[in-house]
Design a protein around this motif. Structure first.
Motif, PDB file in Angstrom:
ATOM      1  N   GLY A 597      -3.072   6.435   6.238  1.00  0.00           N
ATOM      2  CA  GLY A 597      -1.681   5.985   5.103  1.00  0.00           C
ATOM      3  C   GLY A 597      -1.930   7.006   3.799  1.00  0.00           C
ATOM      4  O   GLY A 597      -2.555   7.897   3.908  1.00  0.00           O
ATOM      5  N   GLY A 598      -0.884   6.696   2.981  1.00  0.00           N
ATOM      6  CA  GLY A 598      -0.964   7.359   1.873  1.00  0.00           C
ATOM      7  C   GLY A 598      -0.110   6.942   0.622  1.00  0.00           C
ATOM      8  O   GLY A 598       0.649   5.824   0.969  1.00  0.00           O
ATOM      9  N   ARG A 599      -0.089   7.328  -0.524  1.00  0.00           N
ATOM     10  CA  ARG A 599       0.538   6.636  -1.536  1.00  0.00           C
ATOM     11  C   ARG A 599       0.819   7.698  -2.560  1.00  0.00           C
ATOM     12  O   ARG A 599       0.066   8.570  -2.759  1.00  0.00           O
ATOM     13  CB  ARG A 599      -0.355   5.526  -2.338  1.00  0.00           C
ATOM     14  N   ALA A 600       2.116   7.513  -3.247  1.00  0.00           N
ATOM     15  CA  ALA A 600       2.512   8.747  -4.011  1.00  0.00           C
ATOM     16  C   ALA A 600       3.573   7.982  -5.312  1.00  0.00           C
ATOM     17  O   ALA A 600       4.325   7.006  -4.932  1.00  0.00           O
ATOM     18  CB  ALA A 600       3.234   9.775  -3.509  1.00  0.00           C
ATOM     19  N   ARG A 601       3.483   8.580  -6.204  1.00  0.00           N
ATOM     20  CA  ARG A 601       4.358   8.380  -7.356  1.00  0.00           C
ATOM     21  C   ARG A 601       5.119   9.447  -7.856  1.00  0.00           C
ATOM     22  O   ARG A 601       4.845  10.855  -7.677  1.00  0.00           O
ATOM     23  CB  ARG A 601       3.545   7.898  -8.758  1.00  0.00           C
ATOM     24  N   MET A 602       6.735   9.215  -8.075  1.00  0.00           N
ATOM     25  CA  MET A 602       7.682  10.264  -7.918  1.00  0.00           C
ATOM     26  C   MET A 602       8.502   9.771  -9.158  1.00  0.00           C
ATOM     27  O   MET A 602       8.481   8.841  -9.561  1.00  0.00           O
ATOM     28  CB  MET A 602       8.193  10.396  -6.702  1.00  0.00           C
ATOM     29  N   LEU A 603       9.325  10.985  -9.443  1.00  0.00           N
ATOM     30  CA  LEU A 603      10.459  10.873 -10.425  1.00  0.00           C
ATOM     31  C   LEU A 603       9.749  10.254 -11.690  1.00  0.00           C
ATOM     32  O   LEU A 603      10.599   9.115 -12.216  1.00  0.00           O
ATOM     33  CB  LEU A 603      11.688   9.866  -9.854  1.00  0.00           C
ATOM     34  N   ASP A 604       8.864  10.898 -12.341  1.00  0.00           N
ATOM     35  CA  ASP A 604       8.328  10.556 -13.557  1.00  0.00           C
ATOM     36  C   ASP A 604       8.026   9.238 -13.586  1.00  0.00           C
ATOM     37  O   ASP A 604       8.064   8.283 -14.312  1.00  0.00           O
ATOM     38  CB  ASP A 604       9.634  10.956 -14.944  1.00  0.00           C
ATOM     39  N   ASN A 605       7.306   8.735 -12.321  1.00  0.00           N
ATOM     40  CA  ASN A 605       6.687   7.414 -12.324  1.00  0.00           C
ATOM     41  C   ASN A 605       7.521   6.410 -12.097  1.00  0.00           C
ATOM     42  O   ASN A 605       7.326   5.071 -11.949  1.00  0.00           O
ATOM     43  CB  ASN A 605       5.715   7.119 -13.427  1.00  0.00           C
ATOM     44  N   LYS A 606       9.010   6.743 -11.765  1.00  0.00           N
ATOM     45  CA  LYS A 606      10.149   5.709 -11.510  1.00  0.00           C
ATOM     46  C   LYS A 606       9.907   5.074 -10.042  1.00  0.00           C
ATOM     47  O   LYS A 606      10.844   4.167  -9.861  1.00  0.00           O
ATOM     48  CB  LYS A 606      11.209   5.941 -12.057  1.00  0.00           C
ATOM     49  N   LEU A 607       9.258   5.634  -9.114  1.00  0.00           N
ATOM     50  CA  LEU A 607       9.411   5.467  -7.710  1.00  0.00           C
ATOM     51  C   LEU A 607       7.939   5.536  -7.309  1.00  0.00           C
ATOM     52  O   LEU A 607       7.350   6.617  -7.451  1.00  0.00           O
ATOM     53  CB  LEU A 607      10.295   6.493  -7.201  1.00  0.00           C
ATOM     54  N   THR A 608       7.586   4.492  -6.599  1.00  0.00           N
ATOM     55  CA  THR A 608       6.172   4.384  -5.841  1.00  0.00           C
ATOM     56  C   THR A 608       6.424   4.163  -4.302  1.00  0.00           C
ATOM     57  O   THR A 608       7.129   3.491  -4.277  1.00  0.00           O
ATOM     58  CB  THR A 608       5.452   3.488  -6.581  1.00  0.00           C
ATOM     59  N   ALA A 609       5.722   5.002  -3.822  1.00  0.00           N
ATOM     60  CA  ALA A 609       6.045   4.768  -2.315  1.00  0.00           C
ATOM     61  C   ALA A 609       4.577   4.860  -1.702  1.00  0.00           C
ATOM     62  O   ALA A 609       3.783   5.667  -1.926  1.00  0.00           O
ATOM     63  CB  ALA A 609       6.929   6.078  -1.672  1.00  0.00           C
ATOM     64  N   ASP A 610       4.443   3.940  -0.509  1.00  0.00           N
ATOM     65  CA  ASP A 610       3.218   3.819   0.230  1.00  0.00           C
ATOM     66  C   ASP A 610       3.567   3.662   1.610  1.00  0.00           C
ATOM     67  O   ASP A 610       4.579   3.047   2.005  1.00  0.00           O
ATOM     68  CB  ASP A 610       2.050   3.189  -0.281  1.00  0.00           C
ATOM     69  N   ALA A 611       2.772   4.009   2.684  1.00  0.00           N
ATOM     70  CA  ALA A 611       2.778   3.785   4.074  1.00  0.00           C
ATOM     71  C   ALA A 611       1.343   4.026   4.651  1.00  0.00           C
ATOM     72  O   ALA A 611       0.782   4.596   4.240  1.00  0.00           O
ATOM     73  CB  ALA A 611       3.938   4.674   4.682  1.00  0.00           C
ATOM     74  N   ALA A 612       1.282   3.100   5.906  1.00  0.00           N
ATOM     75  CA  ALA A 612       0.228   3.138   6.832  1.00  0.00           C
ATOM     76  C   ALA A 612       0.515   2.941   8.112  1.00  0.00           C
ATOM     77  O   ALA A 612       1.454   2.013   8.280  1.00  0.00           O
ATOM     78  CB  ALA A 612      -0.697   1.913   6.068  1.00  0.00           C
ATOM     79  N   LEU A 613      -0.194   3.585   9.147  1.00  0.00           N
ATOM     80  CA  LEU A 613      -0.021   3.394  10.488  1.00  0.00           C
ATOM     81  C   LEU A 613      -1.516   2.752  11.140  1.00  0.00           C
ATOM     82  O   LEU A 613      -2.587   3.251  10.589  1.00  0.00           O
ATOM     83  CB  LEU A 613       0.151   4.494  10.963  1.00  0.00           C
ATOM     84  N   PHE A 614      -1.356   1.990  11.573  1.00  0.00           N
ATOM     85  CA  PHE A 614      -2.570   1.347  12.111  1.00  0.00           C
ATOM     86  C   PHE A 614      -2.675   1.106  13.574  1.00  0.00           C
ATOM     87  O   PHE A 614      -1.671   1.104  14.511  1.00  0.00           O
ATOM     88  CB  PHE A 614      -2.931   0.093  11.669  1.00  0.00           C
ATOM     89  N   TYR A 615      -3.828   1.170  14.221  1.00  0.00           N
ATOM     90  CA  TYR A 615      -3.960   0.820  15.901  1.00  0.00           C
ATOM     91  C   TYR A 615      -5.304  -0.289  15.856  1.00  0.00           C
ATOM     92  O   TYR A 615      -6.380   0.225  15.320  1.00  0.00           O
ATOM     93  CB  TYR A 615      -4.282   2.037  16.457  1.00  0.00           C
ATOM     94  N   ILE A 616      -5.395  -1.282  16.409  1.00  0.00           N
ATOM     95  CA  ILE A 616      -6.253  -2.264  16.641  1.00  0.00           C
ATOM     96  C   ILE A 616      -6.675  -2.560  17.914  1.00  0.00           C
ATOM     97  O   ILE A 616      -5.680  -2.671  18.892  1.00  0.00           O
ATOM     98  CB  ILE A 616      -5.939  -3.689  15.808  1.00  0.00           C
ATOM     99  N   ASP A 617      -7.880  -2.077  18.374  1.00  0.00           N
ATOM    100  CA  ASP A 617      -8.357  -2.643  19.651  1.00  0.00           C
ATOM    101  C   ASP A 617      -9.237  -3.899  19.496  1.00  0.00           C
ATOM    102  O   ASP A 617     -10.166  -3.837  18.857  1.00  0.00           O
ATOM    103  CB  ASP A 617      -9.127  -1.386  20.287  1.00  0.00           C
TER     104      ASP A 617
END
Length: 797
Positions: A597-617
């Motif tokens: 996954g990852g996380r980022a701030r953009m547009l002079d910190n007016k937008l924060t986005a994060d995402a994660a992919l997972f697999y569980i056995d």
């Protein structure tokens, strides 16, 4: 169509608030209050609040949902179950009583027995999920961590962890009184005060009470089903002796009394709902006392912390187990538990290139459970006499020379008591090491390991308070007349007694790599192992008693029937003695979770986005299943789950807060055969495929001291399969909530509503024994909460 248009209208201009807007200082979040904007330093290392973590919220390398005090108020979150509506891939169905807190994350969860999602309140672990569902009072923040947290937090956190923190008396001083009311006779009152004694000591004290009628009506007695009364108090004391030594003492008490439960009869073939219609008492009463002491010493090179906790739980559950107007049988479960934990942690001071942490943990829980089953007159007739006579008739068909035999039972009531003592204790040692800026700037690698040992015992005594008595009559038709050949009386004492134990040793490793490629962006990958404790099914003892009845009944016939000489044909079932341990026990559950996954701030910190992919056995996943007279936990073999979480947090202008969160989970059985059916390839029940949270708020500052805030949320989830057969499900549905808050420095008035469109949906489904036809189970469904609304008035001084 009207509901769809209204939903689209609200979605057109509002999105959700799962986090706070970000200021130009990338480590500061801003929160609107009645005086304008004030900042919270979320990156500040407040070690007393979390002995195991340093990471700034934004920099945490994992999938996390953060809820601030303002989020909690705007979303009208009143208890742990309410959190489920806003966190991606978290599902805590709201059904039954406060006893039942079935939390699921990413398709991993638990309906009964050991939890799969951990709960810490002010760093005090709640080991028994019977205490999970408590009412909130002055909560400062909530963190939902998805994925195994076992390396640092131990067993039963294999799906994730919920951290809840109350307000520190050093951060807030003043007094608040809240009065509230709403439909269904809802009313609530709370009072909270927080004071500094001096510059080194501070305390807070609060009390709360609420009540409401049930949302639905039991047709049998024309009374509301689900009436609730809850009251409690909390106390917190903090002492900051100097810059190096800190101490915090926490105490919480809650008493609750609920009537219930609103289980509608449901025809799964046609999808039609029946009535709530049962005759015997169903209720739940619970008292919980929780206390903890957190001590901390800060050295120039390390920090040392000690966390000691004690929890007492006393509850009493009454259940009409058949949920019909017939008097079949009732279940009672009364628990009394004492839990003590102690944890010691030492770790490097923050902002070092090499970060390390080591600790030990110990726990003891002494629990006594009384679990009697009361077979009423219809139950004795249908489940004992009629079933025995059906088996005898089957034998007659196979062996025509046998006489016609019939069993008559004298008892009008059969009370089978059960006393179960389940002491357990555990020890763990754990450590974690992080190398920052390894080989290149921005690259960090973390490795951790926990050795966890648990010992669990059960001492059981199940017995009938009076003997089962009656007679067996044998007749034969001779020249058109039924001639009685024999009448054999029987008196059967019933009971089982013994002790079992299990020991578990587990290694819980964790590996993590993180790369920060800009001040406001990073990516990560991790692998972690989790496990959930094994245990014992108390409700299986009723099945063992039923087997004992069948065996003893046949022995009476074999010993007393004229001319048989002990050679009576079998009535079915195994002639081998049952192993009690094999029948009542279930194994631990294990999983490996892989995540990027990852996380980022953009547009002079007016937008924060994060995402994660997972697999569980997941191996030996614990599944709740119907077995005879109750619901038990079984191991399913193997399951696999994969999916994602994603969120966007935006502050286009300072008066608007917007967030959107989405979770997707695809959880299926890779191997599961329960002895009768093969469920391989089916979806794991109680795992919503989609979770969606879209919420937002707009604040209008009327003047310097007064503001008016409009907020709304669209919360969706589904498809949810309720059974391993995947023959009953709830499709995707959405709930619309809204609120208006008028606030100034000294007072606040809030109008709120939940399920504004009165959407009808299923919050829970289960199947239980059909005493009138054992070949087909009865099905029941609980409807989700209807439209609720109310007003809260808060005064501050």
């Amino acid at each position: 169509m009207r509901k769809i248009l209204l939903s689209l209208f609200f979605l057109g201009w509002l999105l959700p608030v799962n986090a706070l807007p970000v200021s130009k200082n990338s480590d500061t979040f801003l929160e609107t209050d009645s005086a304008g904007y004030r900042s919270y330093r979320l990156d500040e290392v407040t070690v007393i609040s979390n002995p195991k973590a340093y990471a700034k919220l934004f920099e945490f390398p994992g999938s996390i949902t953060y809820l601030s005090e303002r989020n909690i108020e705007e979303l009208n979150l009143r208890s742990v179950k309410d959190i489920s509506t806003v966190a991606p891939n978290l599902f805590i169905p709201d059904y039954g009583s406060k006893l039942i807190s079935s939390a699921y994350i990413r398709g991993i969860g638990s309906r009964i027995n050991s939890p799969a999602v951990g709960l810490n309140v002010n760093n005090i672990p709640y080991l028994d999920k019977s205490a999970f569902d408590f009412d909130f009072l002055e909560i400062d923040r909530i963190e939902i961590l998805r994925g195994p947290q076992g390396t640092l937090y131990g067993r039963n956190t294999m799906a994730g962890l919920i951290n809840i923190y109350t307000k520190s008396p050093f951060d807030y001083q003043g007094t608040k009184i809240m009065l509230g009311g709403g439909n269904y006779s809802a009313m609530g009152i709370s009072a909270f005060t927080s004071r500094k004694i001096n510059g080194k000591m501070a305390f807070s004290l609060g009390a709360r009470y609420r009540s409401n009628d049930g949302y639905f009506t039991n047709k049998y007695n024309d009374k509301s089903s689900g009436d609730t009364k809850v009251g409690g108090a909390q106390f917190q004391f903090q002492w900051r002796a100097n810059k190096r030594c800190k101490l915090a003492v926490n105490f919480d008490f809650e008493s609750s009394d609920q009537k219930g439960y609103p289980y509608n009869f449901y025809d799964k073939e046609t999808g039609k709902w029946g009535d709530i219609n049962y005759n015997d008492e169903s209720s739940y009463r619970r008292d919980v006392i929780t206390g903890g002491v957190l001590a901390q010493y800060i050295h120039d090179r390390f920090m040392f912390s000690s966390t000691t906790s004690y929890q007492f739980l006393d509850d009493d559950l009454h259940f009409d187990q058949d949920f019909t107007p017939l008097s079949i049988f009732t279940l009672r479960q009364k628990q009394r538990a004492h839990t003590v934990t102690q944890e010691l942690v030492i770790k490097a001071t923050p902002e070092k290139r090499w970060q390390w942490l080591a600790g030990v943990f110990g726990s003891y829980q002494g629990q006594k459970t009384d679990g009697p089953v009361d077979f009423r007159n219809d139950g004795i007739r249908l489940l004992i006499a009629d079933q025995t006579n059906k088996q005898l008739a089957t034998l007659k068909d196979k062996f025509p020379a046998m006489p016609v035999m019939k069993v008559d039972v004298n008892n009008s009531d059969l009370y089978i008591d059960g006393i179960y003592r389940t002491p357990s204790y555990g020890f763990a040692a754990f450590g974690q090491f992080t190398a920052n800026d390894l080989f290149t700037k921005g690259l960090s690698v973390t490795a951790g390991l926990r050795l966890d040992y648990e010992h669990l015992e059960i001492t059981h005594h199940t017995y009938a308070t009076e003997d089962l008595s009656g007679h067996i009559t044998g007749t034969k038709n001779i020249m058109g007349n039924d001639i009685e050949l024999f009448r054999i009386p029987f008196v059967l004492p019933l009971g089982l007694e013994g002790a079992e134990s299990m020991n578990t040793v587990e290694l819980l490793p964790k590996f993590e790599i993180k790369y920060t490629f800009a001040k406001s962006a990073f990516i990560y990958a991790s692998a972690a192992r989790g496990y959930r404790s094994g245990g014992y099914n108390f409700q299986m003892f009723s099945n063992l008693i039923q087997a004992q009845i069948r065996t003893d009944m046949m022995k009476t016939l074999m010993d007393n029937m004229p001319g048989m000489g002990g050679n009576m044909p079998s009535m079915g079932g195994s002639s081998e003695p049952l192993s009690v341990n094999d029948v009542i026990s279930y194994k631990p559950e294990h999983s490996w979770n892989y995540e990027i996954g990852g996380r980022a701030r953009m547009l002079d910190n007016k937008l924060t986005a994060d995402a994660a992919l997972f697999y569980i056995d997941c191996r030996d996943q614990q599944i709740s299943a119907v077995s005879g007279y109750g619901r038990v936990t079984r191991n399913s073999g193997r399951t696999a789950s994969y999916g994602l979480e994603a969120s966007l947090q935006a502050t286009p202008v300072k008066s608007v807060l917007l967030t959107a969160g989405y979770g997707y989970t695809h959880a299926t059985f890779k191997k599961y055969h329960d002895g009768a059916s093969d469920y391989t390839g089916n979806y794991v029940p109680f795992a919503p495929m989609h979770t969606l949270s879209v919420t937002g708020a707009y604040t209008l500052n009327i003047n310097r001291n007064t503001s008016l805030t409009f907020d709304a949320q669209y919360l969706g989830r589904g498809k949810i399969y309720w059974t391993e057969r995947n023959d009953v499900s709830q499709g995707f549905y959405g709930l619309l909530n809204a609120g208006i808050t008028l606030a100034n420095r000294n007072a606040e008035i809030r109008l709120w509503s939940k399920n504004l469109l009165d959407t009808r949906y299923q919050s829970f489904y289960f199947e239980t024994m059909n005493a009138e036809n054992l070949a087909v189970d009865n099905s029941f469904m609980q409807r989700g909460r209807p439209l609720t609304f109310g007003m809260d008035v808060t005064v501050k001084f």
